[in-house]
Enzyme design. Sequence first.
Site, PDB file in Angstrom:
ATOM      1  N   ASN A 139       1.001  -1.162   0.306  1.00 18.06           N
ATOM      2  CA  ASN A 139       0.099  -0.358   0.497  1.00 18.06           C
ATOM      3  C   ASN A 139       1.040   1.540  -0.161  1.00 18.06           C
ATOM      4  OD1 ASN A 139      -2.878   1.324   0.604  1.00 18.06           O
ATOM      5  ND2 ASN A 139      -1.152   2.294   1.937  1.00 18.06           N
ATOM      6  N   GLU A 199      -1.131   0.994  -4.948  1.00 17.06           N
ATOM      7  CA  GLU A 199      -1.016   2.419  -5.659  1.00 17.06           C
ATOM      8  C   GLU A 199       0.396   2.562  -6.270  1.00 17.06           C
ATOM      9  OE1 GLU A 199      -1.750   1.913  -1.996  1.00 17.06           O
ATOM     10  OE2 GLU A 199      -3.672   3.594  -1.718  1.00 17.06           O
ATOM     11  N   ASP A 246      -2.411  21.505   9.608  1.00 15.30           N
ATOM     12  CA  ASP A 246      -2.981  20.882   8.873  1.00 15.30           C
ATOM     13  C   ASP A 246      -3.532  21.507   7.695  1.00 15.30           C
ATOM     14  OD1 ASP A 246      -6.102  21.646   9.533  1.00 15.30           O
ATOM     15  OD2 ASP A 246      -5.591  20.035  11.028  1.00 15.30           O
TER      16      ASP A 246
END
Length: 435
Positions: A139, A199, A246
């Site tokens: 992943n 991916e 963030d």
Amino acid sequence: MILEEYIMKLKQDGKITAISKSVSKNLEIAGVLKTLEPKPVLFENVKESRFRVAGNLFCNKTQVADYFGITTEEIIPTLANAIENRSEPEQTSKAPCQEEVEDKVDLDILPILFHNEIDGGPYISSGVVVSSDPEYGQNLDFHRAMQIGRNRMVARVVSGRDFHRYLERNGEVDVAFCVGNTPEVLIAAATSVETGINELEIANALRPIRVTKAKTVDLMIPADCEFVLEGRVVLKERHAEGPFIDLTETVDVIRQEPIFEVKKITHRKSAIWQGLLPGRSEHKILMGMPREPTIFKKIKERGINVLDVYITPGGTSWLHVAVKIQKKNEDDGLQALEAAFAGHKSAKHIWVYDDDIDIYSDEEREWAMATRFQADVDLIMKDREPGSSLDPSAEPGTKLTTKCGFDCTRVIDAKGKGFAKAKFPEVDLKKYLGE
Ligand SMILES: Cc1cc2nc3c(=O)[nH]c(=O)nc-3n(C[C@H](O)[C@H](O)[C@H](O)COP(=O)(O)O)c2cc1C
């Protein structure tokens, strides 16, 4: 593609600002990147490190489209096609990212940026994390990581991410943090696809890549990236992570997060570190854009002629979505809204527009809302649903939020004034002003 080659091409074309003066990795590089955004910048002389740093490389859809040699409108179909038609990358044993293998691990040799005075420490913000699970396989995810020692970092692992699932299933997971990637790998890592899909195969379908076996962990990694930090993340060994900015450009809280023990550092000989400003446009484009094909697909599945989807930067590239459709039935707008919410659970506000609106223009979107929207019939409200953990206004802990959809498409059977913007005559200015 090797990031340095792309940067050198930008340099040849005069599309990157190269700074040869000494600039510090502590606050200065972040400050320059923020000031010059969206212009790409190459820092050729970093005060604390022998490595160069580049940033602002992919701040908007145009820069991404230019990289692939396509138009911005072709990004969603290109990405959707890569997700559907994945292909295995070529393997190589001569990987540029392993040209140099450091004898001992010392994170201080790397230009890990200290972005902002409020930060808890220097952070890797552009790291693509390769991990693996015995059942699901490999992943890719993004996880920011704060340096807490010469060989230790603490990674932010949001619950629900595939990597979090791998950690919960296995307790500890070998990883490779890969820094210095081009958009095929960056975008593929940011897609949210079914667990078990590797991916790297999406990346390869975007543009062929090569992979190689990591030195100390059993993982296949992008061979052409600039730096690789191999090691292990242990779910139960925790350390305070944050504060950090963030996606919403607000300051995230301090949490106890899993420790990443770095066991090996490899890199290209002339490696360039990839800076990525937290919360700013490059972070935003990588977060929002890979979600657009999913929304597009959901709307299409409802039989609506959807033309484009844009997760807008002003809406933090996560909470706000603009959809463009070719309206055929009176309820297409409302149907498109329902489908779009199903395609992006974190969306808080979604707007649907007609095909004559440029959804990349703030002014045109507002114009359409001002002239085509009536709240009593064109508004849908979804009271108290789980939304995004990033939204400071959502209920802390539960993520509960009120979502709204705005159908800004015109009524097909117009009774009063028309909805089209009147056009002025088009003239050839040369005729009046000369050459
Ligand atoms: C630049 C960038 C930084 C990110 N940082 C984090 C992070 O620190 N922690 C995290 O859990 N997710 C982070 N994300 C989001 C996830 O990595 C991303 O949504 C992931 O692709 C979801 O994939 P998954 O469905 O395979 O888990 C980041 C995404 C981007 C684009």
